[in-house]
Scaffold this active site. Structure first.
Site, PDB file in Angstrom:
ATOM      1  N   TYR A 105       1.293  -0.938   0.649  1.00 37.61           N
ATOM      2  CA  TYR A 105       0.081   0.232   0.047  1.00 37.61           C
ATOM      3  C   TYR A 105       0.844   1.032   0.230  1.00 37.61           C
ATOM      4  O   TYR A 105       0.573   2.099  -0.815  1.00 37.61           O
ATOM      5  CB  TYR A 105      -0.752  -0.297   1.209  1.00 37.61           C
ATOM      6  CG  TYR A 105      -1.974   0.725   0.848  1.00 37.61           C
ATOM      7  CD1 TYR A 105      -3.092   0.463  -0.149  1.00 37.61           C
ATOM      8  CD2 TYR A 105      -2.443   1.663   1.795  1.00 37.61           C
ATOM      9  CE1 TYR A 105      -4.405   0.906  -1.033  1.00 37.61           C
ATOM     10  CE2 TYR A 105      -4.214   2.033   1.579  1.00 37.61           C
ATOM     11  CZ  TYR A 105      -5.058   2.389   0.366  1.00 37.61           C
ATOM     12  OH  TYR A 105      -6.008   2.508   0.499  1.00 37.61           O
ATOM     13  N   LYS A 108      -3.678   8.000   3.316  1.00 33.01           N
ATOM     14  CA  LYS A 108      -4.609   7.234   3.374  1.00 33.01           C
ATOM     15  C   LYS A 108      -4.962   8.113   5.393  1.00 33.01           C
ATOM     16  O   LYS A 108      -6.290   8.226   5.552  1.00 33.01           O
ATOM     17  CB  LYS A 108      -5.444   6.112   3.907  1.00 33.01           C
ATOM     18  CG  LYS A 108      -5.662   5.229   2.106  1.00 33.01           C
ATOM     19  CD  LYS A 108      -7.150   6.284   1.599  1.00 33.01           C
ATOM     20  CE  LYS A 108      -7.507   5.662   0.492  1.00 33.01           C
ATOM     21  NZ  LYS A 108      -8.510   6.538  -0.232  1.00 33.01           N
TER      22      LYS A 108
END
Length: 271
Positions: free
Chosen positions: A154, A161
């Site tokens: 990620y 995020k």
């Protein structure tokens, strides 16, 4: 119907498998009137049929990194719908190379692109649409567990995020005086266009499935129904929240443990 009389803008629908589609579907089924945006001509061909499916003819070009688009979106909405009740921000992007290898090798260019498109766009979009957002309105964005915790592959998107979730809390404070709520849904992994760039995604799906308390992966329908709640008056006292819709996976402290036919302890994922 729960959303009868409500009007909203859905930003980020890519196709019928996207999370934003699930949110639009749930809101439409409860009576909401919707408008949509598309990034470019290639995506316009995908978004227009989706808008028609939800009885909408309001489709606007909107690149969240384009100041001209942002400066004119409120006037377009006002001309077609008047004021609206909610905004769905389903926008995120990082260069593919930034989702490979080690995070330490992330370039400044990739970092800036990820933060600008995935985080700052929540601020710029909300600010742009604020003139036509009703008092008592709602803003919703999408995040993922890779923000507060490490998730393989990620990388810079996880950092984005994390910043997005913090932005939700600060925006919730700023807009609270206007009685406008800001929340995020942290959805479990779903096979979407955005997820296709994440390495070993099939393994991530399987790992979540066997280790979540509900023993399954979340669906766009699951997320859509929770989003509809947060966008509706049912959630009138909820703001600044990160609402997990991941079949409970985020509550797990370690991988699930089971036993094989001989009574040996093994990880559930290996069974």
């Amino acid at each position: 119907m729960i959303m009868n009389g409500k009007k909203g803008l859905i930003v980020g629908v890519a196709n019928a498998k996207s999370i934003a589609y699930g949110i639009a579907q749930a809101c439409h089924e409860q009576g909401a009137k919707l408008a949509f945006t598309f990034l470019n001509d290639a995506l316009k061909k995908r978004v227009e049929p989706i808008a028609a499916e939800f009885d909408s003819k309001f489709v606007y070009e909107l690149d969240v990194n384009n100041e001209e688009h942002l400066n004119t979106i409120a006037d377009k909405i006002r001309a077609d719908l008047g004021e609206i009740d909610f905004i769905v921000h389903a926008v995120a992007y990082a260069p593919k190379e930034a989702l490979e290898g080690e995070f330490i090798n992330t370039t400044k260019e990739a970092f800036d692109i990820a933060m600008g498109t995935s985080v700052y766009s929540l601020l710029s979009l909300t600010r742009a649409v604020l003139p036509v957002l009703k008092e008592g309105g709602s803003v919703l964005t999408l995040t993922y567990l890779g923000g507060p915790k490490f998730v393989p592959h990620y990388n810079v998107m996880g950092v984005a995020k994390a910043a997005l979730e913090s932005s939700v809390r600060y925006l919730a404070h700023d807009l609270g005086a206007k009685n406008i709520r800001v929340n995020a849904i942290s959805a479990g992994p779903i096979k979407t266009l955005a997820a296709s760039g994440i390495g070993d995604f099939r393994m991530i799906l399987h790992y979540n499935e066997v280790n979540s308390p509900l023993k399954r992966n979340v669906t766009t329908e699951d997320v859509g129904k929770s989003a509809m709640y947060l966008l509706s008056d049912l959630a009138s006292g909820v703001t600044g929240e990160i609402h997990y819709v991941d079949c409970g996976y985020n509550t797990m402290g370690m991988a699930d443990i089971t036993t094989d036919d001989e009574g040996n302890t093994i990880l559930a994922i290996n069974k």
